[in-house]
Design a protein around this motif. Structure first.
Motif, PDB file in Angstrom:
ATOM      1  N   LEU A   8       1.158  -1.015   0.290  1.00 26.44           N
ATOM      2  CA  LEU A   8      -0.241  -0.130   0.226  1.00 26.44           C
ATOM      3  C   LEU A   8       0.867   1.378   0.437  1.00 26.44           C
ATOM      4  O   LEU A   8       2.246   1.013   0.447  1.00 26.44           O
ATOM      5  CB  LEU A   8      -0.668  -0.584   1.832  1.00 26.44           C
ATOM      6  CG  LEU A   8      -1.897  -1.406   1.414  1.00 26.44           C
ATOM      7  CD1 LEU A   8      -2.855  -0.935   2.635  1.00 26.44           C
ATOM      8  CD2 LEU A   8      -2.900  -1.328   0.330  1.00 26.44           C
ATOM      9  N   TYR A  42       0.578  -0.608  -4.672  1.00 27.18           N
ATOM     10  CA  TYR A  42      -0.518  -0.879  -5.520  1.00 27.18           C
ATOM     11  C   TYR A  42      -1.415  -0.128  -3.991  1.00 27.18           C
ATOM     12  O   TYR A  42      -1.601   0.152  -3.587  1.00 27.18           O
ATOM     13  CB  TYR A  42      -1.222  -2.230  -4.192  1.00 27.18           C
ATOM     14  CG  TYR A  42      -2.153  -2.884  -5.293  1.00 27.18           C
ATOM     15  CD1 TYR A  42      -2.181  -3.254  -6.789  1.00 27.18           C
ATOM     16  CD2 TYR A  42      -3.398  -3.303  -4.616  1.00 27.18           C
ATOM     17  CE1 TYR A  42      -3.894  -3.979  -7.242  1.00 27.18           C
ATOM     18  CE2 TYR A  42      -4.628  -3.431  -4.935  1.00 27.18           C
ATOM     19  CZ  TYR A  42      -4.671  -3.717  -6.267  1.00 27.18           C
ATOM     20  OH  TYR A  42      -5.776  -4.532  -5.947  1.00 27.18           O
ATOM     21  N   ASP A  43      -2.664   0.476  -5.640  1.00 31.43           N
ATOM     22  CA  ASP A  43      -3.605   1.393  -4.695  1.00 31.43           C
ATOM     23  C   ASP A  43      -5.117   0.978  -4.751  1.00 31.43           C
ATOM     24  O   ASP A  43      -5.147   0.620  -6.115  1.00 31.43           O
ATOM     25  CB  ASP A  43      -3.956   2.632  -6.340  1.00 31.43           C
ATOM     26  CG  ASP A  43      -4.916   3.517  -5.719  1.00 31.43           C
ATOM     27  OD1 ASP A  43      -5.981   3.055  -4.522  1.00 31.43           O
ATOM     28  OD2 ASP A  43      -4.923   4.837  -5.868  1.00 31.43           O
ATOM     29  N   ALA A  44      -5.354   0.289  -3.307  1.00 25.38           N
ATOM     30  CA  ALA A  44      -6.290  -0.217  -3.151  1.00 25.38           C
ATOM     31  C   ALA A  44      -7.974   0.051  -3.458  1.00 25.38           C
ATOM     32  O   ALA A  44      -9.045  -0.534  -4.430  1.00 25.38           O
ATOM     33  CB  ALA A  44      -5.676  -0.875  -1.792  1.00 25.38           C
ATOM     34  N   GLU A  45      -7.755   0.621  -3.564  1.00 24.18           N
ATOM     35  CA  GLU A  45      -8.832   2.289  -4.488  1.00 24.18           C
ATOM     36  C   GLU A  45      -9.032   2.412  -5.661  1.00 24.18           C
ATOM     37  O   GLU A  45     -10.738   1.831  -5.840  1.00 24.18           O
ATOM     38  CB  GLU A  45      -8.381   3.923  -3.553  1.00 24.18           C
ATOM     39  CG  GLU A  45      -9.972   4.580  -3.578  1.00 24.18           C
ATOM     40  CD  GLU A  45     -10.075   6.272  -3.442  1.00 24.18           C
ATOM     41  OE1 GLU A  45      -9.771   6.282  -3.788  1.00 24.18           O
ATOM     42  OE2 GLU A  45      -9.312   6.233  -1.903  1.00 24.18           O
ATOM     43  N   ARG A  46      -8.034   2.092  -6.377  1.00 28.99           N
ATOM     44  CA  ARG A  46      -8.427   1.988  -7.848  1.00 28.99           C
ATOM     45  C   ARG A  46      -8.270   0.465  -8.297  1.00 28.99           C
ATOM     46  O   ARG A  46      -8.237   0.125  -9.042  1.00 28.99           O
ATOM     47  CB  ARG A  46      -7.266   2.926  -8.562  1.00 28.99           C
ATOM     48  CG  ARG A  46      -7.812   4.553  -8.609  1.00 28.99           C
ATOM     49  CD  ARG A  46      -6.834   5.110  -9.230  1.00 28.99           C
ATOM     50  NE  ARG A  46      -7.016   6.638  -8.757  1.00 28.99           N
ATOM     51  CZ  ARG A  46      -5.880   7.768  -8.445  1.00 28.99           C
ATOM     52  NH1 ARG A  46      -4.596   6.935  -8.512  1.00 28.99           N
ATOM     53  NH2 ARG A  46      -6.183   8.972  -8.326  1.00 28.99           N
ATOM     54  N   LYS A  47      -7.622  -0.510  -7.714  1.00 27.44           N
ATOM     55  CA  LYS A  47      -7.992  -1.681  -7.544  1.00 27.44           C
ATOM     56  C   LYS A  47      -6.255  -2.010  -8.892  1.00 27.44           C
ATOM     57  O   LYS A  47      -6.900  -2.577  -9.802  1.00 27.44           O
ATOM     58  CB  LYS A  47      -8.707  -2.046  -8.285  1.00 27.44           C
ATOM     59  CG  LYS A  47      -9.690  -2.430  -6.792  1.00 27.44           C
ATOM     60  CD  LYS A  47     -10.730  -3.240  -7.135  1.00 27.44           C
ATOM     61  CE  LYS A  47     -12.060  -3.508  -6.460  1.00 27.44           C
ATOM     62  NZ  LYS A  47     -12.037  -3.175  -4.772  1.00 27.44           N
ATOM     63  N   THR A  50       0.521   1.113  -9.235  1.00 28.28           N
ATOM     64  CA  THR A  50       1.160   2.562  -8.954  1.00 28.28           C
ATOM     65  C   THR A  50       1.752   2.918 -10.614  1.00 28.28           C
ATOM     66  O   THR A  50       1.924   3.479 -11.330  1.00 28.28           O
ATOM     67  CB  THR A  50       1.759   3.396  -8.331  1.00 28.28           C
ATOM     68  OG1 THR A  50       2.909   2.878  -7.757  1.00 28.28           O
ATOM     69  CG2 THR A  50       0.521   3.399  -7.175  1.00 28.28           C
ATOM     70  N   GLU A 120      -6.050   3.406 -15.142  1.00 24.39           N
ATOM     71  CA  GLU A 120      -7.056   3.182 -14.677  1.00 24.39           C
ATOM     72  C   GLU A 120      -8.027   4.328 -15.759  1.00 24.39           C
ATOM     73  O   GLU A 120      -7.810   4.953 -16.639  1.00 24.39           O
ATOM     74  CB  GLU A 120      -6.458   4.339 -13.502  1.00 24.39           C
ATOM     75  CG  GLU A 120      -6.037   3.412 -12.791  1.00 24.39           C
ATOM     76  CD  GLU A 120      -4.985   4.653 -12.117  1.00 24.39           C
ATOM     77  OE1 GLU A 120      -4.551   5.762 -11.275  1.00 24.39           O
ATOM     78  OE2 GLU A 120      -4.098   3.651 -13.260  1.00 24.39           O
ATOM     79  N   ARG A 123     -10.222   8.406 -14.973  1.00 19.99           N
ATOM     80  CA  ARG A 123      -9.283   9.688 -14.320  1.00 19.99           C
ATOM     81  C   ARG A 123      -9.144  10.870 -15.520  1.00 19.99           C
ATOM     82  O   ARG A 123      -9.034  10.801 -16.789  1.00 19.99           O
ATOM     83  CB  ARG A 123      -7.836   8.326 -14.293  1.00 19.99           C
ATOM     84  CG  ARG A 123      -7.477   8.672 -13.177  1.00 19.99           C
ATOM     85  CD  ARG A 123      -6.450   8.008 -13.141  1.00 19.99           C
ATOM     86  NE  ARG A 123      -5.630   8.874 -12.124  1.00 19.99           N
ATOM     87  CZ  ARG A 123      -4.481   8.658 -11.569  1.00 19.99           C
ATOM     88  NH1 ARG A 123      -3.440   7.931 -11.808  1.00 19.99           N
ATOM     89  NH2 ARG A 123      -4.482   9.566 -11.258  1.00 19.99           N
TER      90      ARG A 123
END
Length: 123
Positions: A8, A42-47, A50, A120, A123
């Motif tokens: 994270l 790893y951006d958990a919100e965007r799954k 990065t 993503e 965006r």
């Protein structure tokens, strides 16, 4: 052996700043002293990954049940080739197009970067 691990952003930042030199991880793979960890932000919100990653070497593994929850280990590590493995991709330096972000993975080195995570959307 290289173990690719999701990390994270807040923990990744602490690692690359030098403040965090350990991981608490589920012992779901054969970690050994001398192995490498490819810590992939790893951006958990965007799954989505990065694209930033760093490579560290395992120095010590604590798996004493008095100090670690069952099935977990505490791994201390030191940086390895940090300048080569911390990458921030703002353009497309390796020619993957905008659909994939290259990052450190198992078997990764400067000649073999694999594709991961679609860019993503929205965006």
């Amino acid at each position: 052996m290289i173990h690719a691990l999701k990390t994270l952003p807040e923990f990744f930042e602490a690692v690359i700043s030098g403040k965090k030199k350990f991981e608490v991880r589920k012992c779901d793979r054969p970690f050994q002293v001398g192995d490498l960890l490819a810590l992939n932000e790893y951006d958990a919100e965007r799954k989505c990954y990065t694209g930033r990653s760093c490579l560290v070497r395992i120095d010590y593994i604590l798996c004493d049940r008095e100090y670690c929850k069952s099935s977990y280990v505490i791994i201390s590590f030191s940086p390895m080739m940090t300048a080569l493995y911390i990458r921030e991709f703002t353009k497309d330096p390796l020619g993957f197009g905008n659909n994939h972000i290259p990052m450190a993975t198992q078997g990764d080195d400067e000649r073999h970067i694999q594709r991961h995570c679609p860019a993503e959307e929205g965006r």
